[in-house]
Design an enzyme around this catalytic site. Structure first.
Site, PDB file in Angstrom:
ATOM      1  N   TYR A 126       0.880  -1.118  -0.081  1.00 47.84           N
ATOM      2  CA  TYR A 126      -0.112  -0.028  -0.079  1.00 47.84           C
ATOM      3  C   TYR A 126       0.944   1.100  -0.136  1.00 47.84           C
ATOM      4  CZ  TYR A 126      -3.698  -3.196   1.436  1.00 47.84           C
ATOM      5  OH  TYR A 126      -4.444  -4.526   1.606  1.00 47.84           O
ATOM      6  N   HIS A 166       0.219 -12.295   1.333  1.00 45.15           N
ATOM      7  CA  HIS A 166      -0.519 -11.251   0.459  1.00 45.15           C
ATOM      8  C   HIS A 166      -0.856 -11.609  -0.847  1.00 45.15           C
ATOM      9  CE1 HIS A 166      -1.360  -6.813  -0.017  1.00 45.15           C
ATOM     10  NE2 HIS A 166      -2.353  -7.512  -0.227  1.00 45.15           N
TER      11      HIS A 166
END
Length: 329
Positions: free
Chosen positions: A54, A138
């Site tokens: 992010y 992830h």
């Protein structure tokens, strides 16, 4: 607060997703990012999720800065491994990956034990914390066997060493998460966009498997990236423009909500939270105002008549738990 699986980690039923304060699609100022996290804290949110992906670490830096002054034993924080950041002098920006930040680093897929540990160590430096509570693998969609063969055992070691309290996987699909639940000893899985009022993929296998195994589920993407927050022409569904069919369905849901004096946003959040396997509903927010609205919507009761009408019209599956009917005889 709910416990994640058999771990000692507890999370609030509404949680804060920090992708947006990592400049997801558009820039967010430092003060605005801080105020978003502060608003979450003020409204009782005690679980915060981030990732190196992010904003090439920006989300972690901002979230860590905002939480550093809070009592560490009062909240849970999760980050992710699998995308390791390496410095890059390529220049330009990171908008190709969805983040309005300079491309100072590049992402390298790495589910090796060394990669997992190095990625977590770098995350702790950016966060300015000595530990995180939860670590997820992830998006291992295209690296399944690598993640199961090396990534998961690496997390298991970290948990056994007491470095982290809970481990899991986070993905935008239900099938591989179901495999994690059935074939490993994860505490929690994070399922994004696959258990909503418009998409119940997770209801078929993932949620029943998690409930049977005592594994917790965190649900992200309750609004399917926008369509269930404000259905209108041009609204996004899972980060692409919604089809006319999906828009029509969302508008039908909104019409029923309006008729029963509630909002589609409140119903979308309540639907996700109602399944007994779900420990927390993760909402992304880029401002204090968005956090306040989400907290208000999450706390608002949704009338039982609304859910009865949805079931009667076939707008939710008959076997999907809904909050107002869960406790009824």
């Amino acid at each position: 607060m709910k416990r994640l699986g058999r771990s000692g980690v507890e999370v609030s039923e509404l949680s804060f997703g920090a992708a947006a304060i990592g400049n997801l699609y558009t820039e967010v100022g430092e003060q605005q990012a801080y105020e978003a996290v502060d608003a979450a804290w003020q409204r009782g949110i005690r679980y915060f999720d981030t990732a190196p992906h992010y904003g090439l670490g920006l989300s972690e830096r901002r979230l860590g800065a905002a939480l550093r002054e809070r009592p560490r034993d009062r909240y849970a924080i999760s980050t992710k491994v699998g995308r390791r950041l390496e410095p890059s002098d390529a220049g330009g920006d990171d908008l190709a990956h969805g983040f309005a930040v300079p491309a100072t680093h590049r992402r390298v897929w790495d589910f090796s034990e060394d990669g997992v540990r190095r990625t977590l160590e770098a995350s702790l430096r950016r966060l300015g914390l000595d530990r995180v509570d939860v670590v997820y693998l992830h998006d291992p969609d295209d690296h399944a066997e690598w993640a199961f063969r090396e990534g998961y055992p690496a997390l298991e070691k970290l948990r056994s060493e007491g470095v982290v309290g809970a481990i899991g996987a986070g993905m935008s699909q239900a099938r591989m998460l179901t495999r994690f639940v059935r074939d490993t000893d994860v505490d929690v899985v994070l399922c994004a966009g696959r258990y909503t009022l418009l998409d119940q993929e997770a209801l078929a296998e993932l949620l029943p498997a998690a409930e049977a195994r005592g594994t917790s589920v965190v649900i992200g993407g309750a609004f399917n990236s926008g369509l269930l927050a404000n259905p209108k022409p041009g609204a996004t569904y899972n980060y692409a423009t919604a089809s006319p069919e999906l828009l029509h369905r969302a508008l039908r849901l909104k019409s029923v909500a309006d008729r029963h004096g509630t909002t589609l946003r409140a119903a979308a959040l309540a639907f996700c939270a109602a399944h007994p396997a779900v420990a927390s509903v993760l909402v992304g927010a880029r401002s204090a105002a968005e956090v306040v609205d989400c907290a208000h919507q999450f706390a608002a009761p949704v009338p039982a008549a609304f859910w009865r009408e949805l079931r009667g019209d076939g707008l939710v599956p008959p076997d999907a738990p809904v909050p107002a009917l869960v406790e009824e005889p």
